[in-house]
Design an enzyme around this catalytic site. Structure first.
Site, PDB file in Angstrom:
ATOM      1  N   GLN A 150     -11.605   6.408  -6.289  1.00  0.00           N
ATOM      2  CA  GLN A 150     -12.258   6.993  -5.122  1.00  0.00           C
ATOM      3  C   GLN A 150     -13.626   7.552  -5.530  1.00  0.00           C
ATOM      4  OE1 GLN A 150     -11.513   6.828  -1.983  1.00  0.00           O
ATOM      5  NE2 GLN A 150      -9.462   5.930  -2.127  1.00  0.00           N
ATOM      6  N   ASP A 158      -3.201   7.883  -3.009  1.00  0.00           N
ATOM      7  CA  ASP A 158      -4.573   8.371  -3.149  1.00  0.00           C
ATOM      8  C   ASP A 158      -5.006   9.068  -1.876  1.00  0.00           C
ATOM      9  OD1 ASP A 158      -4.593   5.946  -1.658  1.00  0.00           O
ATOM     10  OD2 ASP A 158      -6.730   5.695  -2.052  1.00  0.00           O
ATOM     11  N   CYS A 166     -13.457 -27.704   9.362  1.00  0.00           N
ATOM     12  CA  CYS A 166     -12.258 -27.063   8.852  1.00  0.00           C
ATOM     13  C   CYS A 166     -11.172 -28.053   8.436  1.00  0.00           C
ATOM     14  CB  CYS A 166     -11.702 -26.089   9.892  1.00  0.00           C
ATOM     15  SG  CYS A 166     -10.137 -25.330   9.430  1.00  0.00           S
ATOM     16  N   ASP A 213      -7.991  -7.770   0.501  1.00  0.00           N
ATOM     17  CA  ASP A 213      -7.185  -7.810   1.722  1.00  0.00           C
ATOM     18  C   ASP A 213      -8.031  -7.309   2.862  1.00  0.00           C
ATOM     19  OD1 ASP A 213      -6.062  -5.025   3.005  1.00  0.00           O
ATOM     20  OD2 ASP A 213      -6.640  -4.764   0.904  1.00  0.00           O
ATOM     21  N   ASP A 234       0.862  -1.180   0.000  1.00  0.00           N
ATOM     22  CA  ASP A 234       0.000   0.000   0.000  1.00  0.00           C
ATOM     23  C   ASP A 234       0.896   1.226   0.000  1.00  0.00           C
ATOM     24  OD1 ASP A 234      -2.126   1.666   0.085  1.00  0.00           O
ATOM     25  OD2 ASP A 234      -2.795   1.109   2.090  1.00  0.00           O
ATOM     26  N   SER A 235       0.437   2.291  -0.607  1.00  0.00           N
ATOM     27  CA  SER A 235       1.273   3.477  -0.806  1.00  0.00           C
ATOM     28  C   SER A 235       1.422   4.325   0.448  1.00  0.00           C
ATOM     29  CB  SER A 235       0.658   4.346  -1.896  1.00  0.00           C
ATOM     30  OG  SER A 235      -0.617   4.818  -1.489  1.00  0.00           O
ATOM     31  N   GLY A 236       0.498   4.154   1.391  1.00  0.00           N
ATOM     32  CA  GLY A 236       0.410   5.079   2.520  1.00  0.00           C
ATOM     33  C   GLY A 236      -0.835   5.930   2.443  1.00  0.00           C
ATOM     34  N   GLY A 237      -1.571   5.789   1.333  1.00  0.00           N
ATOM     35  CA  GLY A 237      -2.807   6.556   1.192  1.00  0.00           C
ATOM     36  C   GLY A 237      -3.802   6.269   2.299  1.00  0.00           C
ATOM     37  N   GLY A 270     -11.811   3.540  -0.968  1.00  0.00           N
ATOM     38  CA  GLY A 270     -12.858   4.328  -0.330  1.00  0.00           C
ATOM     39  C   GLY A 270     -14.070   3.540   0.098  1.00  0.00           C
ATOM     40  N   CYS A 277      -7.386 -27.241  14.071  1.00  0.00           N
ATOM     41  CA  CYS A 277      -8.648 -27.921  14.340  1.00  0.00           C
ATOM     42  C   CYS A 277      -8.452 -29.434  14.515  1.00  0.00           C
ATOM     43  CB  CYS A 277      -9.634 -27.642  13.216  1.00  0.00           C
ATOM     44  SG  CYS A 277     -10.252 -25.940  13.215  1.00  0.00           S
ATOM     45  N   CYS A 316      -7.995 -27.874   9.450  1.00  0.00           N
ATOM     46  CA  CYS A 316      -6.644 -27.313   9.492  1.00  0.00           C
ATOM     47  C   CYS A 316      -5.855 -27.956  10.636  1.00  0.00           C
ATOM     48  CB  CYS A 316      -6.679 -25.790   9.659  1.00  0.00           C
ATOM     49  SG  CYS A 316      -7.101 -25.214  11.322  1.00  0.00           S
ATOM     50  N   HIS A 368      -5.758 -20.677  12.286  1.00  0.00           N
ATOM     51  CA  HIS A 368      -7.059 -21.199  11.849  1.00  0.00           C
ATOM     52  C   HIS A 368      -7.793 -20.200  10.956  1.00  0.00           C
ATOM     53  CE1 HIS A 368     -11.143 -22.655  11.745  1.00  0.00           C
ATOM     54  NE2 HIS A 368     -11.513 -21.466  12.187  1.00  0.00           N
TER      55      HIS A 368
END
Length: 368
Positions: A185, A143, A300, A262, A89-92, A212, A305, A302, A331
């Site tokens: 945006q 942005d 699950c 994300d 991420d740019s920091g926006g 946004g 679990c 995993c 998990h």
């Protein structure tokens, strides 16, 4: 960057994205490793879960440990011991999250460090250059992301400035095999989002992000703006929804034609004692789990679990043992990885909408 769509089912797409350092399959969820680590996890564990891409934050890494340290280590991938791809991420987002510690100008943004109060000025160009120096495979244009409820005039100014900054970012030369994405945006205003999307697509970015959203608005508006914005973006480029979200929201975005996602939810909720299951979110600190020999999620499978009970993991949380966060995080990330694999398989087999409907209905039955 090469992005290929392999199968389309309704609006949902299954594909793959190849850059110089490797490839990841879509739809793809990115675990968040803001400071170069997915909290409580090792790089080997993230790789074992099947994630091909993680998200790191250029602003935070710039402050600590510093770009020179990362460069000296051979780039972020080697510094982290991570074999997959990295999006930064740019920091926006910090313009939004650190409100009161920033000053926005036409030329860029000044941040007051949350660590020591020192001033740091970032231009659109320097943000791209910083991400390239860190060794990111996918970089984000700088942005401006206003919060939900901001005046319409403020949101319009932010979208316009985002467009002008995107034009400047696009002119920066990138190392071979890397890609830069633009960010749409416009808040909850369809006409502003359409204008922002048209400005960005005219710059011919290799990929685009829906920005946004998930900034305080009701879920219905998040979904509406995600689907609306995706419709304004080129079909032959990856579409990345930033900061979304819950399992039903991610699947809704997949069904809207989006490819990358994300969110801090699976890791943050885990550290606070909540785990995701096929039948909803479970708050492990609740007393009813004190004697439960059931796994965190019976469906699950995993490593956590298969080995540990709810009663045991709850005991770790109630005793403030750091292992509790590790087990719950492992998990939750496995849950998201499995969900994305199910979504991809369903798209390939032409049954995504059925999968989404059944998954969400079962999930929203709820558990506590």
């Amino acid at each position: 960057m090469e992005f290929r769509i392999e199968v389309v089912d309704g609006k949902a797409r299954a594909g793959a994205c190849r850059l110089g350092a490797g490839e990841f399959r879509t739809p793809a969820f990115m675990p968040v490793g803001t400071r170069g680590v997915v909290k409580a996890m090792t790089a080997e564990e993230i790789d074992r879960m099947g994630f091909g891409l993680v998200l790191c934050n250029a602003y935070h890494l710039y402050l600590r440990p510093g770009v020179e340290v990362v460069e000296a280590a051979g780039g972020l991938r080697k510094f982290m011991g991570w074999g997959g791809l990295i999006l930064t991420d740019s920091g926006g987002y910090q313009i939004f999250s650190l409100k009161g510690m920033t000053r926005i100008e036409e030329t860029g943004v000044e941040f007051r460090s949350h660590l020591d109060g020192s001033a740091h000025f970032f231009t659109p160009e320097s943000c791209v250059e910083l991400q390239a120096r860190l060794g990111a495979d996918i970089m984000m244009a700088l942005d401006v992301c206003p919060p939900y409820g901001a005046p319409a005039q403020e949101i319009e100014r932010a979208a316009a400035l985002t467009g002008r900054w995107a034009s400047r970012c696009r002119k920066v030369d990138l190392p071979e095999g890397r890609a830069l994405f633009g960010i749409v945006q416009g808040g909850v205003y369809p006409e502003m989002r359409e204008r922002s999307a048209h400005e960005l697509t005219a710059l011919d970015f290799p990929g685009y992000a829906v920005g946004g959203v998930s900034v305080g608005e009701p879920r219905e508006l998040t979904r509406e703006m995600t689907e609306l914005t995706a419709g304004f973006l080129p079909a032959d480029r990856p579409r990345y929804v930033m900061g979304v979200g819950t399992p039903p929201d991610v699947l809704h975005a997949v069904g809207s034609g989006c490819d990358m996602f994300d969110c801090v939810l699976p890791t943050r909720m885990a550290r606070n004692g909540a785990v995701f299951t096929a039948r909803g979110r479970v708050a492990l600190r609740n007393a009813k789990h004190a004697k439960s020999e059931a796994p965190l999620d019976p469906e699950c499978g995993c490593e956590v679990c298969e080995r540990y009970s709810r009663a045991y993991v709850r005991h770790l949380f109630m005793s403030n043992e750091i292992t509790a966060a590790r087990l719950a995080t492992f998990h939750n990330l496995c849950f998201y990885a499995k969900m994305m694999n199910l979504a991809r398989d369903a798209i390939v087999e032409g049954r995504f909408e059925s999968l989404r409907r059944d998954f969400v209905a079962k999930y929203e039955e709820g558990e506590s």
